[in-house]
Design an enzyme around this catalytic site. Structure first.
Site: not given
Ligand SMILES: NC(=O)c1ccc[n+]([C@@H]2O[C@H](COP(=O)([O-])OP(=O)(O)OC[C@H]3O[C@@H](n4cnc5c(N)ncnc54)[C@H](O)[C@@H]3O)[C@@H](O)[C@H]2O)c1
Length: 456
Positions: A156, A158, A160, A283
């Site tokens: 993924e 994406l 935030e 992350c």
């Protein structure tokens, strides 16, 4: 398709709600009963703009469940989006991914073809391991030869704060699979995104000039590595500009001008060249640590990744040192900090640079007052036990303070009345940790202004 999403954090809930909006029948599972209770009332446990509206638009296509085994019975595609936090040695902890995979294998109906896609960020080899875990459970159930689970990697990307945008309008979709059927199933799952054949949610129009995203089909190991390499690269881009910012301060250059001039070169690109307090979040810190741990397992060194972490951690201290120099020490000083989330648009405070600055200031004896438009509750939990004062109003926060640190560049802070703020400070010292304000404007409003890489 019948889809089960495991984990309703930033990734799982966004993906589940988007897929349900696109017409799939989605069940999102979480083991946290408090989160489920909120979800069943149409509330999102995480702050992500538009997410609750999207959940409501998804209507009956979006359901929630507590137990994986029941939720996966009819699932064609199962997406695993549980957390992979760092262990104390930096390695990514894949126990939640494996536990979820085990429960999936226990719940699947026999005689069917299922695709289990790992969206969580996992170290190289995890997909292989998940395949073994699943196979062992199916064999123990005596359905090993009648049930096929294709395990694929689907990292993924994406961001935030822009999670819905990234999901509907991605730059690419990466699928790492051993068998072509795995790629086919995910191509079907994401078809409407890949072909952009959906009516955008009213609050999320398709960006002008957006071109169809490619599906990057590769082997699982390369897919796993694409995710880590991407995050490490973005992290080091920020660390690089922060390192340059330090030298800009010494030689009298303005790093915002330098970044603008650099970013116009398409080989460099303008993204992630904003000097500031450095990177944080759920992350970059854990993914760069996991990359180093992976390298270490193979007796390999990654000096560039190590240096980017070092520069990033140094940045927090540099900010505090600047304050110390200007105030001639922070002990006993009243210092306000605006912004606690690791970046604007989210309530996520995991590894937030703002919280690190707060901790260092408190450690050095400052009296710290803090504010954030949405992350106060999470910050209160993260800072528990530390003597910090929480303020709901930035104007009240600065009253009588001796310095103000802008730690997260929330757009609403840009509209603060700088003169009014300066007027109630004891000494109007502004350390703009994100270069949010115009230095001249701030100085005209009465501040002693310091930015990052733009002040000598
Ligand atoms: N947050 C991001 O911006 C982002 C972006 C890209 C990738 N990722 C990766 O995606 C993964 C998820 O990240 P996140 O930020 O959404 O995590 P998160 O911590 O916000 O959410 C994870 C959720 O999984 C649930 N969970 C854990 N084990 C479970 C189980 N066995 N059954 C059901 N639910 C379970 C937890 O209760 C939690 O709600 C991580 O690997 C992360 O690195 C995150």
């Amino acid at each position: 398709m019948n889809v089960t999403v495991i984990g309703t954090g930033y990734v799982g809930l966004t993906t589940g709600a988007a897929l349900a909006y696109l017409g799939h029948r989605v069940t999102c599972v979480d083991k946290d009963p408090a989160k489920l209770e909120l979800l069943c009332r149409g509330k999102s446990p995480v702050h992500e703009q538009g997410l609750e509206e999207l959940m409501s638009l998804a209507g009956r296509n979006l359901n929630f469940a507590h137990r994986i085994q029941e939720a996966v019975k009819d699932a064609e595609v199962i997406l695993v989006a549980v957390g992979t936090p760092a262990k104390s040695n930096g390695e990514a902890d894949t126990q939640y991914v494996e536990a979820a995979a085990r429960e999936v294998a226990e719940g699947l109906k026999k005689g069917r073809l299922h695709c289990l896609a790992v969206k969580s960020t996992v170290p190289v080899g995890t997909n292989r391991r998940v395949s073994q875990v699943v196979r062992r459970v199916l064999e123990a159930r005596g359905v090993g030869d009648k049930t096929t689970i294709l395990v694929v990697s689907n990292p993924e990307f994406l961001r935030e704060g822009r999670a819905l945008h990234c999901t509907f309008y991605p730059d690419r979709i990466v699928v790492g699979a051993e068998q072509p059927e795995g790629v086919d199933m995910l191509r079907r799952l994401y078809q409407r995104i890949l072909e952009q054949t959906f009516d955008p949610p009213p609050f999320l129009p398709r960006p002008e000039g957006y071109s169809l995203p490619p599906l990057v089909s590769t082997d699982p190991t390369s897919a796993e590595m694409i995710k880590y390499a991407s995050n490490a690269f973005l992290a080091l881009k920020i660390s690089f500009i922060n390192e340059i910012a330090g030298l800009c301060e010494k030689v009298g250059a303005d790093v915002t001008e330098v970044a603008r001039g650099m970013g116009l070169d398409p080989r460099i690109g303008s993204g992630f060249l904003a000097a500031g307090l450095g990177w944080g979040g759920s992350c970059f810190p854990k993914d760069t640590a996991a990359l180093l741990a992976m390298a270490e397992e193979h007796a390999y060194t990654m000096p560039i990744v190590s240096a980017s972490r070092e520069v990033n951690s140094r940045q927090r201290y540099r900010i505090v040192e600047k304050l110390q120099e200007t105030l001639k020490g922070v002990r006993g000083r009243v210092i306000g900090v605006l912004g606690l989330a690791f970046k604007p648009g989210t309530d996520d405070v995991r590894e937030s640079p703002a919280l690190d600055v707060v901790r260092i200031l408190v450690e050095r004896g400052a009296h710290v007052r803090v504010h954030d438009p949405v992350a106060m509750d999470n910050a209160r939990r993260a800072l528990e036990g530390l003597e910090v004062e929480f303020f709901r109003d930035p104007y009240a926060l600065v009253s009588g303070a001796e310095a103000l640190v802008l730690a997260t560049e929330w757009p609403e802070y840009r509209h603060l009345d700088l003169a009014r703020l300066a007027g109630t400070m004891c000494t109007p010292v502004l350390l703009d940790g994100r270069n949010l304000f115009d230095p001249e404007e701030a100085r005209r409003a009465g501040w002693t202004y310091m930015g990052i890489g733009r002040w000598a």
